[in-house]
Write an enzyme that holds these catalytic residues in place. Structure first.
Site, PDB file in Angstrom:
ATOM      1  N   GLU A  33      -5.904   0.587  -0.018  1.00  0.00           N
ATOM      2  CA  GLU A  33      -6.417   1.178  -1.254  1.00  0.00           C
ATOM      3  C   GLU A  33      -5.282   1.894  -2.000  1.00  0.00           C
ATOM      4  O   GLU A  33      -5.082   3.078  -1.793  1.00  0.00           O
ATOM      5  CB  GLU A  33      -7.558   2.146  -0.932  1.00  0.00           C
ATOM      6  CG  GLU A  33      -8.709   1.464  -0.186  1.00  0.00           C
ATOM      7  CD  GLU A  33      -9.878   2.375   0.089  1.00  0.00           C
ATOM      8  OE1 GLU A  33     -10.114   3.335  -0.689  1.00  0.00           O
ATOM      9  OE2 GLU A  33     -10.589   2.145   1.079  1.00  0.00           O
TER      10      GLU A  33
ATOM     11  N   ASP B 213     -18.995   3.889  -5.362  1.00  0.00           N
ATOM     12  CA  ASP B 213     -18.069   4.941  -5.825  1.00  0.00           C
ATOM     13  C   ASP B 213     -17.521   4.670  -7.227  1.00  0.00           C
ATOM     14  O   ASP B 213     -16.413   5.092  -7.564  1.00  0.00           O
ATOM     15  CB  ASP B 213     -16.895   5.114  -4.854  1.00  0.00           C
ATOM     16  CG  ASP B 213     -17.319   5.738  -3.538  1.00  0.00           C
ATOM     17  OD1 ASP B 213     -18.426   6.307  -3.485  1.00  0.00           O
ATOM     18  OD2 ASP B 213     -16.565   5.649  -2.556  1.00  0.00           O
TER      19      ASP B 213
END
Length: 396
Positions: free
Chosen positions: A174, A240
């Site tokens: 990420e 998210d």
């Protein structure tokens, strides 16, 4: 004699079946992946152990289990929390088979319990996931020498203490060539080179997957079509999209995991539909895309209205972090009061939460099938109810 043998066989089968009264649902279709993440640290404050996967029925419903997270240290695969993974003694009440670990056992902790779980559920395939939000910085170094990284991962998976436990590896970077907790500039092909090296090191039979962002801009920063050539699937983190923060926009309520756009959504592309459409447009085969489902909610406090877009004063309190809470807690503490964009929201007192329910997950399953996707995955399993209500909906 034949009749007598047949009757004895039927009696024996009935006797075996009666030894385990737990309901065993039909396994997922072969073409439908139902994967879920099990977090290494869950055995501490959350008290979520490998045995919970058995007792909740999750082990029956999952096709793949992802163990999160191993670390990437100095560009190499490394064990995360060695105590939790391989050493922490497990008592009889918390053990998968009811037998306590002993000091003489060469493998204790989560790995020892996972070995017991796989013995009982041999069709359950297990991947070791590396990275995560706070553990992705090491991938930048790994991208400088993908072959050495892949060899280190192969060696770690084949450590004699747990050799054969894992069926493959999951890369949760990420984000490659984009910014997460830190920014990476390894280039558009960095993830492709890492997965290609892993495939060469682990062989054609190993499972290889990678988590990919839900954000459209981050998707366009990396060659995910190239990465998909070396992976069994890419797991789209379609959650998210929104949450509490410091900007004015983040101080307004918005569902964090909408399936589709709704009137007033702060960003039209912040939906699972938009993410999937972008991945397919980039050239990722539909059958290699997994739709992500969050087993938790994101919430605000000091809200001014019941629906999305209401102003708030800050994040709602959560047991393990501000503005976040598990589904099994929220479903009773702050039950749904409406839906927006194919996910649920809940207004209770001064608080406002958004999260998926079995009903909204059923709609996401239908969507995934309508796009011929490879299946779905959950982050993460400890947020589900004791009877795996969310996971059950994923497998239907």
């Amino acid at each position: 004699m034949r009749l007598r043998s047949a009757l004895l066989s039927l009696i024996l089968l009935a006797s075996v079946a009666s030894c385990d009264s737990r309901p065993r649902p039909d396994p997922p279709p072969a073409s439908q992946v139902v994967a879920g993440y099990f977090t290494e640290w869950g055995v501490y404050g959350r008290g979520y152990r490998v045995k919970n996967l058995r007792d909740s029925g999750a082990a029956d419903r999952l096709s793949h289990l992802k163990y999160a997270f191993g670390e990437v240290t100095d560009g190499r695969c490394a064990i995360g929390d060695d105590w939790a993974a391989t050493q922490k003694p497990v008592g009889a009440p918390d053990s998968v088979d009811g037998v306590a670990d002993s000091p003489a056992d060469p493998l204790r902790g989560n790995f020892g319990q996972l070995r017991k779980l796989k013995a009982e559920y041999p069709k359950l395939e297990l991947l070791w996931s590396f990275g995560g939000w706070t553990g992705s910085a090491g991938f930048t170094e790994a991208a400088k020498d993908p072959v050495a990284f892949a060899e280190s991962c192969r060696a770690l998976l084949n450590d004699p203490r747990w050799a054969g436990l894992f069926d493959g590896i999951d890369i949760d970077w990420e984000y490659p060539n984009a910014c997460g907790l830190e920014c990476d500039t390894s280039g558009r092909d960095a993830l492709t080179r890492i997965l290609e090296a892993l495939r060469a090191a682990l062989g054609p039979q190993a499972l290889i997957s990678a988590a990919v962002p839900g954000d459209i801009g981050k998707l366009r920063a990396t060659d995910y079509a190239g990465a998909a050539r070396h992976a069994d699937w890419l797991g789209a983190m379609t959650y998210d999209y929104f949450g509490t923060g410091t900007t004015v926009a983040e101080q307004k309520t918005a569902p964090h995991s909408a399936l589709s756009a709704y009137p007033g959504i702060p960003r039209e592309t912040a939906t699972a539909e938009a993410t999937v459409t972008e991945l397919l447009a980039l050239g990722v085969p539909a059958e290699k895309v997994l739709l992500g489902v969050g087993f938790y909610g994101r919430g605000w406090t000091g809200v001014s209205g019941a629906g999305p877009g209401a102003s708030a004063t800050g994040p709602a309190p959560g047991r393990f972090g501000e503005g976040i809470e598990d589904y099994y807690v929220l479903k009773d503490r702050c039950p749904p009061t409406g839906t927006a964009g194919g996910t649920a929201y809940a207004h209770c007192g001064a608080q406002w939460w958004s999260y998926d329910t079995p009903e909204t997950i059923a709609a996401k399953v239908a969507y995934a099938r309508s796009r011929s996707l490879g299946g779905l995955f959950a982050w993460e399993l400890s947020g589900d109810t004791p009877d795996s209500a969310l996971l059950t909906a994923m497998g239907h």
